[in-house]
Design a protein around this motif. Structure first.
Motif, PDB file in Angstrom:
ATOM      1  N   GLY A  44       1.203  38.260 -26.528  1.00 59.22           N
ATOM      2  CA  GLY A  44       0.334  39.201 -26.871  1.00 59.22           C
ATOM      3  C   GLY A  44       0.512  40.533 -26.161  1.00 59.22           C
ATOM      4  N   PRO A  45       0.184  41.606 -26.729  1.00 54.49           N
ATOM      5  CA  PRO A  45       0.023  43.051 -25.980  1.00 54.49           C
ATOM      6  C   PRO A  45      -0.927  42.784 -24.810  1.00 54.49           C
ATOM      7  N   SER A 105     -16.540  51.339 -32.498  1.00 53.76           N
ATOM      8  CA  SER A 105     -15.629  50.652 -31.801  1.00 53.76           C
ATOM      9  C   SER A 105     -14.684  51.763 -31.342  1.00 53.76           C
ATOM     10  N   PHE A 108      -6.459  51.655 -31.200  1.00 54.59           N
ATOM     11  CA  PHE A 108      -5.181  52.460 -30.961  1.00 54.59           C
ATOM     12  C   PHE A 108      -4.571  52.869 -32.278  1.00 54.59           C
ATOM     13  N   TRP A 111       0.776  54.317 -32.395  1.00 50.92           N
ATOM     14  CA  TRP A 111       1.614  53.654 -31.204  1.00 50.92           C
ATOM     15  C   TRP A 111       2.967  54.350 -31.268  1.00 50.92           C
TER      16      TRP A 111
ATOM     17  N   LEU B  33     -13.976  45.248 -32.428  1.00 48.72           N
ATOM     18  CA  LEU B  33     -12.944  44.092 -32.697  1.00 48.72           C
ATOM     19  C   LEU B  33     -12.076  45.071 -33.863  1.00 48.72           C
ATOM     20  N   ASN B  34     -10.765  44.937 -33.351  1.00 47.39           N
ATOM     21  CA  ASN B  34      -9.795  45.662 -34.292  1.00 47.39           C
ATOM     22  C   ASN B  34      -8.564  44.390 -34.643  1.00 47.39           C
ATOM     23  N   TYR B  36      -4.422  44.242 -35.937  1.00 52.09           N
ATOM     24  CA  TYR B  36      -3.078  44.854 -35.854  1.00 52.09           C
ATOM     25  C   TYR B  36      -2.116  43.780 -36.744  1.00 52.09           C
ATOM     26  N   GLN B  38       2.008  43.180 -36.821  1.00 54.66           N
ATOM     27  CA  GLN B  38       3.530  43.735 -36.073  1.00 54.66           C
ATOM     28  C   GLN B  38       4.665  42.894 -36.702  1.00 54.66           C
ATOM     29  N   PRO B  44       2.946  47.430 -32.941  1.00 53.11           N
ATOM     30  CA  PRO B  44       1.640  47.059 -33.859  1.00 53.11           C
ATOM     31  C   PRO B  44       1.106  48.174 -34.847  1.00 53.11           C
ATOM     32  N   LEU B  46      -2.280  49.240 -36.962  1.00 53.45           N
ATOM     33  CA  LEU B  46      -3.463  49.228 -37.144  1.00 53.45           C
ATOM     34  C   LEU B  46      -4.031  48.645 -38.590  1.00 53.45           C
ATOM     35  N   PHE B  87      -2.581  40.406 -34.598  1.00 52.00           N
ATOM     36  CA  PHE B  87      -3.208  40.530 -33.293  1.00 52.00           C
ATOM     37  C   PHE B  87      -4.699  41.060 -33.460  1.00 52.00           C
ATOM     38  N   GLN B  89      -8.043  42.498 -31.216  1.00 54.69           N
ATOM     39  CA  GLN B  89      -8.160  43.262 -29.800  1.00 54.69           C
ATOM     40  C   GLN B  89      -9.516  43.657 -29.648  1.00 54.69           C
ATOM     41  N   PHE B  97      -6.146  41.582 -25.838  1.00 58.05           N
ATOM     42  CA  PHE B  97      -5.659  41.044 -27.241  1.00 58.05           C
ATOM     43  C   PHE B  97      -5.529  39.823 -27.156  1.00 58.05           C
ATOM     44  N   GLY B  98      -5.733  39.142 -28.574  1.00 55.40           N
ATOM     45  CA  GLY B  98      -5.262  37.750 -28.679  1.00 55.40           C
ATOM     46  C   GLY B  98      -3.902  37.569 -28.521  1.00 55.40           C
ATOM     47  N   GLN B  99      -3.354  36.549 -28.708  1.00 55.85           N
ATOM     48  CA  GLN B  99      -2.000  35.860 -28.523  1.00 55.85           C
ATOM     49  C   GLN B  99      -1.264  35.965 -29.582  1.00 55.85           C
TER      50      GLN B  99
END
Lengths: 121, 106
Positions: A44-45, A105, A108, A111, B33-34, B36, B38, B44, B46, B87, B89, B97-99
């Protein structure tokens, strides 16, 4: 519409440093924070740190304190991330991203396209 | 640091299926909480911010819900272009971030 364009891929030796650039176009650069995030293969990031170009002060994730330096040049709308004392575990794709905030909130968007940094002897 | 745990880590689904991905925070993060999406070799993108707000240009089949520690991303009818990694975040304190959850074709 803001776009972030990063510098190209790098191959570095262990113990060296790398500096990645992130140039903004199409919008306001100075007033929005820019963050740097890295993503190791299959992971993950991970947030590394960020800067508000208008103020020039950066803050860093504790994990990278002392090894990363984030700067910004308002005259060229470019942010930079320099990582020193590179080791193999630093092999990753490095992204810049604009921080956007509201009352409920922060996120990002957009990117950069990412810069692959490979650390290998 | 606030830890983000996503489940499942991967799932297989068919076009048209309803898909739900869960993200749990190690402490309350309100609505910070967001989500994404990828795709391979891309940055990533949004999808959802502030737990439930749809980013401009994102199809309405994507939705988010939750607050506090438990959050959900739902894709109401999976489309071919939705096969990707998702993900979560948190932005309550710095950013983590989550995994990730990999959505694969069944």
């Amino acid at each position: 519409q803001v776009q972030l364009v990063q510098s190209g891929a790098e191959v570095k030796k262990p113990g060296s440093s790398v500096k990645v650039s992130c140039k903004a176009s199409g919008g306001t650069f100075s007033s929005y924070p820019i963050s740097w995030v890295r993503q190791a293969p299959g992971q993950g990031p991970e947030w590394m740190g960020g800067i508000i170009p208008m103020f020039g002060t950066a803050n860093y994730a504790q994990k990278f304190q002392g090894r990363v330096t984030i700067t910004a040049d308002e005259s060229t709308s470019t942010a930079y991330m320099e990582l020193s004392s590179l080791r193999s575990e630093d092999t990753a794709v490095y992204y810049c991203a604009r921080d956007v905030s509201s009352s409920t909130s922060n996120w990002f968007d957009p990117w950069g396209q990412g810069t692959l940094v490979t650390v290998s002897s | 640091d606030i830890q983000m745990t996503q489940s499942p880590s991967s799932l297989s689904a068919s076009v048209g299926d309803r898909v739900t991905i869960t993200c749990r925070a190690s402490q309350s993060i309100s609505s910070y909480l967001n989500w994404y999406q990828q795709k391979p070799g891309k940055a990533p993108k949004l999808l959802i911010y502030a737990a439930s707000s749809l980013q401009s240009g994102v199809p309405s089949r994507f939705s988010g819900s939750g607050s506090g520690t438990d959050f959900t991303l739902t894709i109401s009818s999976l489309q071919p272009e939705d096969f990707a990694i998702y993900f979560c975040q948190q932005s309550y304190t710095t950013w983590t971030f989550g995994q990730g959850t990999k959505v694969e074709i069944k």
